[in-house]
Design a protein around this motif. Sequence first.
Motif, mmCIF file in Angstrom:
data_model
loop_
_atom_site.group_PDB
_atom_site.id
_atom_site.type_symbol
_atom_site.label_atom_id
_atom_site.label_comp_id
_atom_site.label_asym_id
_atom_site.label_seq_id
_atom_site.Cartn_x
_atom_site.Cartn_y
_atom_site.Cartn_z
ATOM 1 N N GLY A 178 47.444 -2.717 -50.440
ATOM 2 C CA GLY A 178 46.497 -1.922 -49.677
ATOM 3 C C GLY A 178 45.119 -1.855 -50.301
ATOM 4 O O GLY A 178 44.173 -1.367 -49.671
ATOM 5 N N ARG B 273 41.418 -9.182 -42.434
ATOM 6 C CA ARG B 273 41.531 -8.522 -43.738
ATOM 7 C C ARG B 273 40.529 -9.071 -44.753
ATOM 8 O O ARG B 273 40.022 -8.332 -45.591
ATOM 9 C CB ARG B 273 42.954 -8.693 -44.297
ATOM 10 N N ASN C 99 40.480 -7.212 -48.341
ATOM 11 C CA ASN C 99 40.904 -5.842 -48.077
ATOM 12 C C ASN C 99 42.354 -5.821 -47.625
ATOM 13 O O ASN C 99 42.915 -6.843 -47.232
ATOM 14 C CB ASN C 99 40.012 -5.214 -47.005
ATOM 15 N N SER C 100 42.954 -4.656 -47.677
ATOM 16 C CA SER C 100 44.341 -4.474 -47.228
ATOM 17 C C SER C 100 45.253 -5.524 -47.846
ATOM 18 O O SER C 100 46.053 -6.168 -47.156
ATOM 19 C CB SER C 100 44.415 -4.535 -45.692
#
Length: 119
Positions: A15, A66, A83-84
Motif C-alpha cells: 500500500g 498505480r 503507488n499502492s
Amino acid sequence: QVQLEESGGGLVQPGGSLRLSCAASDSIFTIGAMGWYRQAPGKQRELVATITRGGMTNYADSVKGRFAISRDNAQDTVYLQMNSLKPEDTAVYYCNADVLRGGRWEGYWGQGTQVTVSS
C-alpha cells in the motif's frame, strides 16, 4: 559511453509508495525513449512503463492506475512514481534508454535497483 544511474529503491509496506529516478550521466547524445523494466526472482525481465521524448507513455496492465512514468528532457532523467504497491511488485527495477549514436539507436541499461514490498 552513456551511463544510467538509478536511485530510489528500497523496502516498503504493501500500500506504500516509492519513487525511482534514473539519470543519463554525461550524455552528449540524444536520448530517445526511456523506460523501466523489472525482474523478479525466477522470472523473466518484463516491461513496466515507457515514455517517449515527446511524453507518450505505455504501461504494463499490472501497473496501470498505480504507477506513473515521467521525464525531464533537460536533465535526461526518467522517473517512476509507484503507488499502492503490492508484494508482487517486488523485483529489481532496471532503467532503459534509447541513445542515438553514430546515426543508430542503441539501448542502454542501468545497474538495477531493488524494490521490496513486504510487511
